[in-house]
Design an enzyme around this catalytic site. Structure first.
Site, PDB file in Angstrom:
ATOM      1  CG  ASN A 183      35.995  54.380  65.607  1.00  0.00           C
ATOM      2  OD1 ASN A 183      36.309  55.215  66.593  1.00  0.00           O
ATOM      3  ND2 ASN A 183      35.276  53.910  65.522  1.00  0.00           N
ATOM      4  NE  ARG A 184      38.145  48.976  63.902  1.00  0.00           N
ATOM      5  CZ  ARG A 184      37.090  49.636  63.774  1.00  0.00           C
ATOM      6  NH1 ARG A 184      37.006  50.666  64.127  1.00  0.00           N
ATOM      7  NH2 ARG A 184      36.191  49.134  62.853  1.00  0.00           N
ATOM      8  CD  GLU A 228      32.434  56.504  57.869  1.00  0.00           C
ATOM      9  OE1 GLU A 228      32.004  56.687  59.078  1.00  0.00           O
ATOM     10  OE2 GLU A 228      32.815  55.175  57.676  1.00  0.00           O
ATOM     11  CG  HIS A 285      31.180  56.574  62.563  1.00  0.00           C
ATOM     12  ND1 HIS A 285      32.390  55.962  62.224  1.00  0.00           N
ATOM     13  CD2 HIS A 285      31.541  56.939  63.829  1.00  0.00           C
ATOM     14  CE1 HIS A 285      33.298  56.273  62.974  1.00  0.00           C
ATOM     15  NE2 HIS A 285      32.871  56.802  63.976  1.00  0.00           N
ATOM     16  CG  HIS A 295      35.945  56.092  59.504  1.00  0.00           C
ATOM     17  ND1 HIS A 295      34.912  55.322  60.149  1.00  0.00           N
ATOM     18  CD2 HIS A 295      36.924  55.560  60.030  1.00  0.00           C
ATOM     19  CE1 HIS A 295      35.527  54.366  61.179  1.00  0.00           C
ATOM     20  NE2 HIS A 295      36.729  54.582  61.017  1.00  0.00           N
ATOM     21  CD  GLU A 306      28.557  53.028  61.097  1.00  0.00           C
ATOM     22  OE1 GLU A 306      28.517  53.505  60.005  1.00  0.00           O
ATOM     23  OE2 GLU A 306      29.434  52.882  61.970  1.00  0.00           O
ATOM     24  CE1 TYR A 360      33.994  48.300  59.275  1.00  0.00           C
ATOM     25  CE2 TYR A 360      32.356  46.898  60.021  1.00  0.00           C
ATOM     26  CZ  TYR A 360      33.054  47.983  60.190  1.00  0.00           C
ATOM     27  OH  TYR A 360      32.475  48.513  61.381  1.00  0.00           O
ATOM     28  NE  ARG A 366      37.499  52.440  58.103  1.00  0.00           N
ATOM     29  CZ  ARG A 366      36.429  52.397  58.622  1.00  0.00           C
ATOM     30  NH1 ARG A 366      35.373  52.893  57.966  1.00  0.00           N
ATOM     31  NH2 ARG A 366      36.202  51.653  59.581  1.00  0.00           N
TER      32      ARG A 366
END
Lengths: 291, 291
Positions: free
Chosen positions: A63-64, A17, A106, A14, A163, A274, A56
């Site tokens: 990451n998806r 980050e 992350h 991302h 994370e 999110y 991001r």
């Protein structure tokens, strides 16, 4: 189990980050920091275009993008779709230089401290247990493999996501930068010792948080959020949330209680990225295991 | 001085600063909250496209688009240039419905608490002094008018910028949301009492921080940052920084000291949006005045 031949450290999956992205830059300047005798270490700034844009992602969340069916789909051609396929062609199981383990760094705006996110593979759980034994402040969040088969680390069996938070997007926080670097160092040491068949003796009791679902913000018909995380829950990741305790606060000042049947342990509370995914927090159950 | 006829409350000048944007939504749903008898109150979501995209801006920083020469320049046609001109056409001094005072709500990733940013106009300083007298936690940061003639509030003489933090971009923090709302309420009360020529009696000693310059991160020839805010300075906005005290920490772990000649009071320390502007912090001098 065969030996680990190639480990990949990933940052900037991302682009906003910064901790992972700048750690990758540091490791590329000082490769001896991540060099180990028994395996090759590769570093990857996963989404350089998003990093330059301090976002991001450019088109969609990288990451998806790693589900096998999507990796095979030539019609998917967004920047992140193409980048995911490129990463898989190089480092996936059938790639040019397949990697055996991935450490993907992350950050989160949630107050999750140093968190290791892993699936339930015994090798990965044991890695997590080792990291927690070295630094008791390490939190371990277990997400079933089925819940992360779209993620970058899913292109290989071993490894974990690191994370770290709370960190705002688009900036560096020196203390967490250094703690993250130390965690990567410890993880590499573990893989090295595993390869050398050293029996690592460590406190084998692992405390972990098992993923159990997500909770969204209260929203109106148009999808607009109608409440914020309640101040009593703000930054309380990994703390118990009991039925009836305040969870949200509407813009008009009305508290909304947690209505579940049993105590849970929320994580990713108020993660900025999110909001668009419909997640105000993830719900976990606290567990222990012996390794 | 003439009476205040029209006050504009602005949020979302930067699209990823949610506090102001959601306060505007709240005020638009409940106009009585910002209604006062002696003036008209207008609300404005300044950069709706950036708010939807959860980005500071689409093409360029809207809060740097309001210099008179730029507002007159037809060749400037980025989204934010056009939006600035539109806002000026409606609400500027020669606009359709000119406003007399603006309260522009921002958030920062720096730990600036509730900050009022104002120029040196006695009316605005007195407003700031009143806000601080009602809530002693209010910090007042004085930026000369010449340093903010590009900002949205510069289209009228009176008012101030409300800067609240630490808040990450793209999220809401309930406690700061409510404190910001209370500050707006108090500011509107002040303007109402001014109009009604009520003599406001309040503790007239104002502590403020006078802008004195900016300091950038150490960078290499390519412009890449080489150090982070030192952990001892992190989140220490409005605290004294003495010559020789650590200011940055390089990625290799080396401290870099503040080399100024005298004690200063940094603000906007580690503001995410200022990395691209070449600002690691702003430097101020602490002062007091009687009003």
């Amino acid at each position: 189990m065969p030996l680990i031949q190639r480990v990949m450290i990933v940052g900037g999956t991302h682009g906003n980050e910064f901790t992972g992205a700048y750690l990758i830059k540091k490791f590329e300047q000082h490769p001896h920091l991540v060099h180990r005798a028994s395996f090759e270490t590769i570093t990857l700034l996963a989404n350089p275009k998003a990093f330059l844009a301090v976002r991001r992602y450019i088109d969609k969340d990288l990451n998806r993008c790693f589900q096998q069916v999507e990796l095979q789909d030539l019609t998917l051609s967004s920047y992140e779709d193409i980048r995911a396929k490129e990463i898989n062609y190089f480092f996936g199981a059938n790639g040019k230089t397949p990697v055996d383990a991935i450490l993907d760094i992350h950050t989160t705006t949630a107050n999750m401290g140093l968190t290791v996110i892993t699936d339930e593979h015994p090798f990965n759980l044991r890695l997590a247990a080792y990291l927690q034994s070295i630094n008791p402040l390490v939190n371990v969040y277990v997400l079933p493999q089925s819940e992360q088969e779209y993620s970058l680390p899913s292109i290989c069996k071993f490894g974990c996501t690191i994370e770290v938070g709370a960190v705002a997007q688009g900036l560096l926080q020196a203390d967490l930068f250094r703690q993250t670097e130390a965690l990567i160092d410890t993880a590499l040491n573990y893989l090295e010792q595993y390869n050398q068949a050293e029996i690592l003796s460590f406190d084998s009791k692992l405390t972990f948080y098992q993923h159990h679902g997500t909770i969204d913000y209260p929203r109106n018909e148009s999808g607009e959020i109608q409440a914020m995380i309640h101040p009593q829950l703000h930054f309380q990741d990994y703390k118990s949330l009991t039925p009836g305790a305040p969870m949200f606060l509407t813009f008009d000042g009305e508290a909304i209680a947690y209505e579940g049947a049993s105590t849970v342990y929320p994580v990713f509370i108020n993660e900025a990225a999110y909001y668009e995914k419909g997640i105000a927090m993830c719900i976990t159950q606290r567990q222990q295991a012996i390794f």
